[in-house]
Design a protein around this motif. Structure first.
Motif, PDB file in Angstrom:
ATOM      1  N   ASN A 134      25.197  -7.459  -2.170  1.00  0.00           N
ATOM      2  CA  ASN A 134      24.742  -8.077  -3.272  1.00  0.00           C
ATOM      3  C   ASN A 134      23.271  -8.610  -3.016  1.00  0.00           C
ATOM      4  O   ASN A 134      22.446  -8.617  -3.763  1.00  0.00           O
ATOM      5  N   ILE A 135      23.433  -9.383  -1.832  1.00  0.00           N
ATOM      6  CA  ILE A 135      21.943 -10.174  -1.610  1.00  0.00           C
ATOM      7  C   ILE A 135      20.852  -9.241  -1.204  1.00  0.00           C
ATOM      8  O   ILE A 135      19.851  -9.305  -1.885  1.00  0.00           O
ATOM      9  N   ASP A 136      20.967  -8.150  -0.794  1.00  0.00           N
ATOM     10  CA  ASP A 136      20.233  -6.859  -0.534  1.00  0.00           C
ATOM     11  C   ASP A 136      19.696  -6.695  -1.780  1.00  0.00           C
ATOM     12  O   ASP A 136      18.493  -6.164  -1.925  1.00  0.00           O
ATOM     13  N   GLU A 137      20.787  -6.194  -2.641  1.00  0.00           N
ATOM     14  CA  GLU A 137      20.349  -5.466  -4.122  1.00  0.00           C
ATOM     15  C   GLU A 137      19.730  -6.203  -4.755  1.00  0.00           C
ATOM     16  O   GLU A 137      18.619  -6.047  -5.282  1.00  0.00           O
ATOM     17  N   ASN A 138      20.099  -7.514  -4.894  1.00  0.00           N
ATOM     18  CA  ASN A 138      19.256  -8.662  -5.573  1.00  0.00           C
ATOM     19  C   ASN A 138      17.964  -8.898  -5.174  1.00  0.00           C
ATOM     20  O   ASN A 138      16.776  -8.881  -5.721  1.00  0.00           O
ATOM     21  N   TYR A 139      17.639  -8.747  -3.610  1.00  0.00           N
ATOM     22  CA  TYR A 139      16.515  -8.926  -3.163  1.00  0.00           C
ATOM     23  C   TYR A 139      15.532  -7.695  -3.250  1.00  0.00           C
ATOM     24  O   TYR A 139      14.199  -7.816  -3.819  1.00  0.00           O
ATOM     25  N   GLN A 140      15.984  -6.430  -3.062  1.00  0.00           N
ATOM     26  CA  GLN A 140      15.277  -5.308  -3.414  1.00  0.00           C
ATOM     27  C   GLN A 140      14.751  -5.250  -4.885  1.00  0.00           C
ATOM     28  O   GLN A 140      13.798  -5.104  -5.264  1.00  0.00           O
ATOM     29  N   ARG A 141      15.694  -5.609  -5.953  1.00  0.00           N
ATOM     30  CA  ARG A 141      15.421  -5.528  -7.467  1.00  0.00           C
ATOM     31  C   ARG A 141      14.212  -6.677  -7.604  1.00  0.00           C
ATOM     32  O   ARG A 141      13.379  -6.257  -8.510  1.00  0.00           O
ATOM     33  N   SER A 142      14.392  -7.852  -7.247  1.00  0.00           N
ATOM     34  CA  SER A 142      13.630  -8.833  -7.419  1.00  0.00           C
ATOM     35  C   SER A 142      12.097  -8.699  -6.653  1.00  0.00           C
ATOM     36  O   SER A 142      11.148  -8.955  -7.177  1.00  0.00           O
ATOM     37  N   ARG A 143      12.356  -8.018  -5.577  1.00  0.00           N
ATOM     38  CA  ARG A 143      10.735  -7.846  -4.843  1.00  0.00           C
ATOM     39  C   ARG A 143      10.296  -6.648  -5.756  1.00  0.00           C
ATOM     40  O   ARG A 143       9.027  -6.686  -5.609  1.00  0.00           O
ATOM     41  N   GLN A 144      10.916  -5.504  -6.202  1.00  0.00           N
ATOM     42  CA  GLN A 144      10.289  -4.428  -6.873  1.00  0.00           C
ATOM     43  C   GLN A 144       9.506  -5.271  -8.128  1.00  0.00           C
ATOM     44  O   GLN A 144       8.407  -4.751  -8.492  1.00  0.00           O
ATOM     45  N   ARG A 145      10.168  -5.894  -8.865  1.00  0.00           N
ATOM     46  CA  ARG A 145       9.648  -6.666 -10.028  1.00  0.00           C
ATOM     47  C   ARG A 145       8.511  -7.358  -9.553  1.00  0.00           C
ATOM     48  O   ARG A 145       7.474  -7.625 -10.346  1.00  0.00           O
ATOM     49  N   TYR A 146       8.782  -8.384  -8.556  1.00  0.00           N
ATOM     50  CA  TYR A 146       7.447  -9.072  -8.134  1.00  0.00           C
ATOM     51  C   TYR A 146       6.462  -8.234  -7.603  1.00  0.00           C
ATOM     52  O   TYR A 146       5.167  -8.683  -8.210  1.00  0.00           O
ATOM     53  N   ASN A 147       6.629  -7.151  -7.164  1.00  0.00           N
ATOM     54  CA  ASN A 147       5.536  -6.555  -6.770  1.00  0.00           C
ATOM     55  C   ASN A 147       4.764  -5.728  -7.719  1.00  0.00           C
ATOM     56  O   ASN A 147       3.592  -5.510  -7.939  1.00  0.00           O
ATOM     57  N   SER A 148       5.532  -5.281  -9.003  1.00  0.00           N
ATOM     58  CA  SER A 148       4.836  -4.995 -10.354  1.00  0.00           C
ATOM     59  C   SER A 148       4.145  -5.931 -10.846  1.00  0.00           C
ATOM     60  O   SER A 148       2.832  -5.556 -11.282  1.00  0.00           O
ATOM     61  N   PHE A 149       4.282  -7.189 -10.777  1.00  0.00           N
ATOM     62  CA  PHE A 149       3.493  -8.407 -11.438  1.00  0.00           C
ATOM     63  C   PHE A 149       2.437  -8.619 -10.323  1.00  0.00           C
ATOM     64  O   PHE A 149       1.224  -8.684 -10.920  1.00  0.00           O
ATOM     65  N   ARG A 150       2.413  -8.243  -9.108  1.00  0.00           N
ATOM     66  CA  ARG A 150       1.353  -8.613  -8.243  1.00  0.00           C
ATOM     67  C   ARG A 150       0.312  -7.349  -8.611  1.00  0.00           C
ATOM     68  O   ARG A 150      -0.843  -7.593  -8.650  1.00  0.00           O
ATOM     69  N   ASP A 151       0.696  -6.242  -8.763  1.00  0.00           N
ATOM     70  CA  ASP A 151      -0.024  -5.040  -9.314  1.00  0.00           C
ATOM     71  C   ASP A 151      -0.714  -5.201 -10.494  1.00  0.00           C
ATOM     72  O   ASP A 151      -2.000  -4.892 -10.808  1.00  0.00           O
ATOM     73  N   LYS A 152      -0.028  -5.827 -11.434  1.00  0.00           N
ATOM     74  CA  LYS A 152      -0.540  -6.060 -12.846  1.00  0.00           C
ATOM     75  C   LYS A 152      -1.601  -7.279 -12.642  1.00  0.00           C
ATOM     76  O   LYS A 152      -2.755  -6.908 -13.236  1.00  0.00           O
ATOM     77  N   TYR A 153      -1.508  -8.107 -11.870  1.00  0.00           N
ATOM     78  CA  TYR A 153      -2.413  -9.330 -11.837  1.00  0.00           C
ATOM     79  C   TYR A 153      -3.416  -9.067 -10.617  1.00  0.00           C
ATOM     80  O   TYR A 153      -4.006  -9.890  -9.846  1.00  0.00           O
TER      81      TYR A 153
END
Length: 442
Positions: A134-153
């Protein structure tokens, strides 16, 4: 490499050095040049073809091929095996010591393999743990969303100062400044220090919160009031802006009124006789006092707005995603740290055992290093010679078969190819396409 290896006692090692030199000098060049020349193999094939019928076994080998190709290979192999056996006999006095070193080396390999297996089991245990999953799944999912925002900005990090521990401390300093500004007026107004202090704190909290909300809403104005936002979402932002405005109005209105009332009270008390019997006159200007009080309060509010503006990101969603990512990353790193400690324990224990065994290998190897080098060279030489013999046999068999096929085509009425396995006659082309399996013969 030299034909012999120098030792500290050449006389005792003379038989071993001699056997080693003979084995290392062996080669199959004579076999290739004398036994497997195209001319000789052609003659042997024609000699077999002269009998009229050529019998082919299940391995694609004829009787003549066995005599012309396989027998010389077996003779050379037998000669080589004799040299190897001679070396093994000469090596017997050192065999126990060499076996001891090899056993220690095997123990080292076992410990290394065991270490890798334990590390793999730790990783497997980690992956099979539902909590880690669960921790790894949450981390991977949040990291993916975080990286998409970093790419956006364009790799810009979100402004997260308002989420740090120092931000509420600075707002508290704004509140404290507000208390210093208003306490005297409230104390003069109420005449009770406890009530004045309570009122000051309440209005200070209202001003700090108003400054926080105003700075946040102004910084995120383009996002909160964008046309893409729904009317309900925009109304929610307006509602918060209105609440902050009302809070600021209450602070400024009440502090101004309190200052005005305190000034008027001071003016009314100027006609009273003091303890010395005279009349005390104090210069009081209510408008000036109220204006100064309002300016001080607005200054404290403006400082809070600037701090809040600088502490927030223009995109509140980016802040939420960043906060989630940081939380999930912290939990993930904590889990990794636990497993890292276990891995380090396994590695440290295994490395210690490996070091002890390798030291033992080095100690025992010193007395038989030269003999082990000889043995390793003989083993490498044996592998190379066997490979050369196999290639020579295959090459000779192909040459022999080509000669048989050509003879059968040239004399198709006089020469018959007969398969012992199937009991039928083979055409020259069938025999040409039949695979030769020397591994089942040699």
């Amino acid at each position: 490499m030299s034909a012999s290896i120098e030792t500290s006692n050449p006389e005792a090692l003379a038989p071993l050095n001699n056997a080693y030199a003979q084995a290392m000098a062996f080669n199959i060049g004579e076999l290739r040049s004398n036994k497997f020349s195209s001319t000789q193999l052609l003659e042997k094939a024609q000699e077999e073809a002269s009998f009229g019928q050529i019998n082919v076994d299940s391995h694609g080998v004829t009787s003549g091929m066995r005599m012309a190709v396989l027998s010389p290979v077996e003779e050379v192999e037998s000669h080589w095996r004799g040299l190897v056996n001679q070396f093994d006999v000469a090596l017997q006095p050192f065999k126990d010591a060499i076996d001891g070193v090899k056993n220690l080396q095997k123990d080292v390999d076992k410990v290394k393999k065991k270490k890798e297996e334990r590390l793999a089991s730790i990783d497997e245990e980690l992956k099979s743990d539902p909590k880690y999953h669960n921790i790894d799944e949450n981390y991977q999912r949040s990291r993916q969303r975080y990286n998409s925002f970093r790419d956006k900005y364009q790799n810009r990090s979100a402004t997260m100062f308002c989420k740090t521990w120092i931000y509420p401390i600075i707002l508290f300093l704004v509140l404290l400044t507000e208390c210093f500004v208003n306490y005297h007026s409230f104390n003069m107004f109420w005449g009770v220090p406890a009530v004045a202090l309570g009122t000051t704190i309440i209005l200070g909290v209202l001003l700090a919160l108003a400054a926080h909300l105003h700075g946040e809403l102004v910084k995120q104005w383009s996002y909160l009031f964008a046309p893409s936002r729904s009317p309900a979402e925009r109304w929610s932002a307006w509602r918060m802006f209105g609440i902050a405005g009302v809070a600021l109005t209450i602070v400024l209105g009440f502090t101004g009124w309190a200052r005005w009332a305190a000034a008027m009270e001071a003016m009314h008390g100027q006609d009273a006789v003091n303890v010395l019997g005279g009349i005390g006159i104090v210069q009081v200007n209510p408008m000036r006092d109220v204006l100064i009080s309002l300016i001080a309060n607005l200054g404290a509010w403006m400082v809070g707005v600037i701090i809040s503006y600088a502490g927030h990101d223009p995109d509140p969603e980016y802040m939420v995603i960043t906060k989630q990512f940081q939380g999930h990353q912290k939990a993930w790193e904590k889990m990794q740290a636990i497993m890292k400690a276990r891995r380090q324990h396994v590695v440290a224990a295994a490395d210690k055992e490996i070091e002890e065994k390798e030291n033992a290998v080095s100690t025992r190897l010193g007395s038989v290093k030269a003999q082990m080098d000889m043995l390793n060279q003989i083993e490498l030489r044996d592998s190379a010679i066997m490979q050369d013999l196999e290639q020579a046999a295959i090459s000779g068999a192909e040459i022999y078969r080509d000669a048989v096929v050509k003879a059968a085509i040239a004399n198709k009425d006089a020469i018959t190819l007969f398969s012992r396995d199937s009991g039928r006659t083979l055409s020259p082309f069938d025999y040409k396409n039949l695979p030769i399996n020397l591994g089942g013969v040699i």
